[in-house]
Design a protein around this motif. Structure first.
Motif, mmCIF file in Angstrom:
data_model
loop_
_atom_site.group_PDB
_atom_site.id
_atom_site.type_symbol
_atom_site.label_atom_id
_atom_site.label_comp_id
_atom_site.label_asym_id
_atom_site.label_seq_id
_atom_site.Cartn_x
_atom_site.Cartn_y
_atom_site.Cartn_z
ATOM 1 N N LEU A 64 0.850 -1.188 0.000
ATOM 2 C CA LEU A 64 0.000 0.000 0.000
ATOM 3 C C LEU A 64 0.887 1.240 0.000
ATOM 4 C CD1 LEU A 64 -2.822 1.323 0.271
ATOM 5 C CD2 LEU A 64 -2.583 1.070 2.752
ATOM 6 N N ASP A 65 0.778 2.035 -1.032
ATOM 7 C CA ASP A 65 1.587 3.256 -1.155
ATOM 8 C C ASP A 65 3.074 2.978 -0.947
ATOM 9 O OD1 ASP A 65 -0.670 4.776 -1.679
ATOM 10 O OD2 ASP A 65 -0.993 5.284 0.420
ATOM 11 N N GLY A 66 3.528 1.872 -1.537
ATOM 12 C CA GLY A 66 4.949 1.553 -1.507
ATOM 13 C C GLY A 66 5.430 0.831 -0.268
ATOM 14 N N LYS A 67 4.518 0.548 0.686
ATOM 15 C CA LYS A 67 4.915 -0.130 1.920
ATOM 16 C C LYS A 67 4.109 -1.408 2.096
ATOM 17 C CE LYS A 67 6.003 4.188 4.384
ATOM 18 N NZ LYS A 67 5.713 5.010 5.595
ATOM 19 N N GLY A 68 4.746 -2.446 2.620
ATOM 20 C CA GLY A 68 4.021 -3.667 2.917
ATOM 21 C C GLY A 68 2.939 -3.401 3.944
ATOM 22 N N ILE A 69 1.717 -3.835 3.657
ATOM 23 C CA ILE A 69 0.604 -3.573 4.570
ATOM 24 C C ILE A 69 0.876 -4.169 5.945
ATOM 25 C CG2 ILE A 69 -1.806 -4.179 5.038
ATOM 26 C CD1 ILE A 69 -2.501 -3.614 2.216
ATOM 27 N N ALA A 70 1.573 -5.291 5.995
ATOM 28 C CA ALA A 70 1.858 -5.927 7.283
ATOM 29 C C ALA A 70 2.707 -5.044 8.185
ATOM 30 C CB ALA A 70 2.558 -7.267 7.055
ATOM 31 N N SER A 71 3.425 -4.077 7.598
ATOM 32 C CA SER A 71 4.271 -3.196 8.405
ATOM 33 C C SER A 71 3.532 -1.961 8.900
ATOM 34 C CB SER A 71 5.484 -2.744 7.574
ATOM 35 O OG SER A 71 5.090 -1.847 6.526
ATOM 36 N N LEU A 72 2.271 -1.787 8.471
ATOM 37 C CA LEU A 72 1.508 -0.590 8.819
ATOM 38 C C LEU A 72 0.554 -0.869 9.972
ATOM 39 C CD1 LEU A 72 0.586 0.599 5.206
ATOM 40 C CD2 LEU A 72 2.476 1.415 6.628
ATOM 41 N N ALA A 73 0.371 0.104 10.838
ATOM 42 C CA ALA A 73 -0.600 -0.002 11.925
ATOM 43 C C ALA A 73 -2.013 0.077 11.350
ATOM 44 C CB ALA A 73 -0.379 1.122 12.936
ATOM 45 N N PRO A 74 -2.990 -0.588 11.991
ATOM 46 C CA PRO A 74 -4.370 -0.543 11.498
ATOM 47 C C PRO A 74 -4.893 0.879 11.280
ATOM 48 C CG PRO A 74 -4.159 -2.212 13.192
ATOM 49 C CD PRO A 74 -2.858 -1.487 13.155
ATOM 50 N N ARG A 75 -4.565 1.801 12.180
ATOM 51 C CA ARG A 75 -5.023 3.178 12.022
ATOM 52 C C ARG A 75 -4.434 3.816 10.756
ATOM 53 N NH1 ARG A 75 -7.133 7.304 15.182
ATOM 54 N NH2 ARG A 75 -7.186 5.933 16.991
ATOM 55 N N GLU A 76 -3.166 3.526 10.496
ATOM 56 C CA GLU A 76 -2.525 4.084 9.310
ATOM 57 C C GLU A 76 -3.160 3.535 8.041
ATOM 58 O OE1 GLU A 76 2.020 4.870 7.612
ATOM 59 O OE2 GLU A 76 1.689 3.533 9.341
ATOM 60 N N ILE A 77 -3.490 2.230 8.036
ATOM 61 C CA ILE A 77 -4.174 1.646 6.880
ATOM 62 C C ILE A 77 -5.531 2.314 6.677
ATOM 63 C CG2 ILE A 77 -5.194 -0.464 5.947
ATOM 64 C CD1 ILE A 77 -3.060 -2.030 7.527
ATOM 65 N N ALA A 78 -6.274 2.499 7.769
ATOM 66 C CA ALA A 78 -7.619 3.068 7.693
ATOM 67 C C ALA A 78 -7.608 4.528 7.268
ATOM 68 C CB ALA A 78 -8.324 2.919 9.037
ATOM 69 N N GLN A 79 -6.479 5.202 7.409
ATOM 70 C CA GLN A 79 -6.369 6.569 6.945
ATOM 71 C C GLN A 79 -6.006 6.641 5.467
ATOM 72 O OE1 GLN A 79 -3.532 8.251 9.697
ATOM 73 N NE2 GLN A 79 -5.100 8.765 11.206
ATOM 74 N N ARG A 80 -5.637 5.489 4.894
ATOM 75 C CA ARG A 80 -5.259 5.446 3.485
ATOM 76 C C ARG A 80 -6.295 4.769 2.610
ATOM 77 N NH1 ARG A 80 1.265 4.326 3.192
ATOM 78 N NH2 ARG A 80 1.856 5.578 5.002
ATOM 79 N N LEU A 81 -7.065 3.828 3.196
ATOM 80 C CA LEU A 81 -8.095 3.156 2.412
ATOM 81 C C LEU A 81 -9.323 2.905 3.260
ATOM 82 C CD1 LEU A 81 -8.389 -0.152 3.107
ATOM 83 C CD2 LEU A 81 -6.210 -0.231 1.915
ATOM 84 N N GLY A 82 -10.482 2.929 2.599
ATOM 85 C CA GLY A 82 -11.741 2.601 3.248
ATOM 86 C C GLY A 82 -12.286 1.317 2.663
#
Length: 262
Positions: A64-82
């Protein structure tokens, strides 16, 4: 060329050690309306869950946006995709405005509670989905089409550049199906990247700019509607013999199944 906001890189997805999707690689083009099509149980919904970070790949990764989703916090994912799942359930007694406001939770902090910016985001989401007049009504009292617009409004209130939807037109009559698809088209035209699992091939061909066709956990074809919606691909994916002709309204491909009645 703009980098894809979402990418599957050799991803294998499984439940209880049963492989559903294997070694899947594809890009979601930036600014596209991507439709994912395929027969039942081919892995479409499983793929969407992994794209939203709700299912960790057994191998490979979602980016997601150049970063592995597994490395992102749930809040950060939710701020990038719905994400709008297929079977969203509202708490009993909740009003439309209260449900839509939940889309702002990902922006809340201990030192940043409800703000004028949040209020504006909710008002904008209600307006864009044409449900402002329903704001004080309970969600359980709405029709199926109205509820679907409210759920989309909640996702819009997140203000993410990427929106994922799992069969957003299921259980809706034809008029409400067109309402929802026209709304998604408008959101896409305004700059959102849309990814939707769709069952109706003609809806996919008319509204999507990019189509991914899946069968048995594999991508059999990906590209524009003209590239993917062909008689050969429909036969390979669905085992259905068809004629593909120009849509008389849009000129896009339109699928007409052969009459197999005796």
């Amino acid at each position: 060329m703009t980098a894809p906001p979402l990418r599957s890189q050799a991803a294998t997805l499984s439940y209880d050690k049963r492989v559903i999707v294997e070694d899947l690689t594809f890009d979601i083009p930036a600014g596209s309306f991507t439709a994912i099509i395929g027969p039942n149980a081919c892995g479409k919904s499983t793929l969407l869950r992994a794209m939203a970070g709700l299912l960790a790949p057994a191998a490979g990764q979602m980016i997601l946006d150049g970063k592995g989703i597994a490395s992102l916090a749930p809040r950060e994912i939710a701020q990038r995709l719905g994400l709008l799942p297929q079977t969203a359930i509202a708490p009993e007694g909740i009003t439309v405005a209260e449900l839509v406001a939940r889309g702002r939770y990902v922006h809340q902090r201990l030192l940043r509670q409800w703000s004028a910016e949040d209020r504006q985001a909710v008002d904008d989401a209600l307006r864009l989905t044409n449900v402002t007049e329903l704001a004080d009504r309970r969600v359980e009292h709405l029709s199926g089409g109205q509820r679907q617009r409210v759920w989309i409004a909640m996702v819009l209130a997140q203000q993410t550049p990427l929106i994922l939807l799992d069969e957003p037109t299921t259980y809706l009559d034809i008029a409400h199906q067109m309402d929802v698809l026209n709304l998604l088209h408008e959101l896409n035209a305004a700059g959102r990247t849309i990814v939707a699992v769709l069952h109706d091939l003609n809806h996919a061909a008319r509204y999507a700019s990019h189509i991914i066709a899946m069968k048995a956990g594999k991508v059999l074809a990906a590209g524009s509607p003209a590239q993917v919606i062909t008689a050969a691909t429909v036969s390979a994916v669905f085992g259905l013999e068809t004629e593909v002709i120009p849509d008389p309204v849009t000129g896009n491909p339109m699928v007409v199944p052969h009459d197999t009645r005796a």
